[in-house]
Write an enzyme that holds these catalytic residues in place. Sequence first.
Site, PDB file in Angstrom:
ATOM      1  CG  ASP A   1     -50.170  38.398  40.831  1.00  0.00           C
ATOM      2  OD1 ASP A   1     -49.822  38.257  39.843  1.00  0.00           O
ATOM      3  OD2 ASP A   1     -49.056  38.504  41.776  1.00  0.00           O
TER       4      ASP A   1
ATOM      5  CG  ASN B   1     -41.497  28.397  40.605  1.00  0.00           C
ATOM      6  OD1 ASN B   1     -41.968  27.253  40.809  1.00  0.00           O
ATOM      7  ND2 ASN B   1     -42.369  29.257  39.910  1.00  0.00           N
TER       8      ASN B   1
ATOM      9  CG  ASP C   1     -45.496  22.933  38.075  1.00  0.00           C
ATOM     10  OD1 ASP C   1     -45.440  24.107  38.208  1.00  0.00           O
ATOM     11  OD2 ASP C   1     -44.995  21.930  37.491  1.00  0.00           O
TER      12      ASP C   1
ATOM     13  CG  ASP D   1     -47.550  35.212  39.410  1.00  0.00           C
ATOM     14  OD1 ASP D   1     -48.081  35.850  38.431  1.00  0.00           O
ATOM     15  OD2 ASP D   1     -46.943  35.580  40.342  1.00  0.00           O
TER      16      ASP D   1
END
Length: 169
Positions: free
Chosen positions: A57, A65, A74, A100
Amino acid sequence: SDFTLEETLRRADRSAAEALLDPLTALYNRRGWDDLLNGEEQRCARHNENATVFIIDLDNLKIVNDRYGHERGDELLRGAADALRTAVRGSDVVARIGGDEFAVLAITCDTGAAPRVLASMENAFTIADVAATIGYSVRSEAGSLFEAQRRADAEMYARKNSRKAQAAQ
């Protein structure tokens, strides 16, 4: 357009394969992962072989973000995918199974080899400047790859929570 049967079959094969790929990272997607895990579980059971499931993770995707935009997020996802590709062996399976979240199926990887694969991933993430939390479970201890995935996921969350608790102190 007049396609030969062979061309039509090739296009169908490519479409089927593309349906199993995450377009951003070119890794297997959740559907591809589930298919491959299922096939590997059958193989392991038949040949009494071992494998290890790693669940990864990314720690900061939401922050990246929110703070820098989805383009930077990204880039982080692609960087993580590339790091995982370099860290695992050619026979291993790497997938992006959630926003993620990544997964690795390390083929013929037992209790002795799993910590080395973990160290290889952690090293690749350090080099790529990617913060991630990894949990893993070995099939022989879990009883199946599906149970190994459940345990690896639980271990990853336990590690993440203990890190948050340490940071809060």
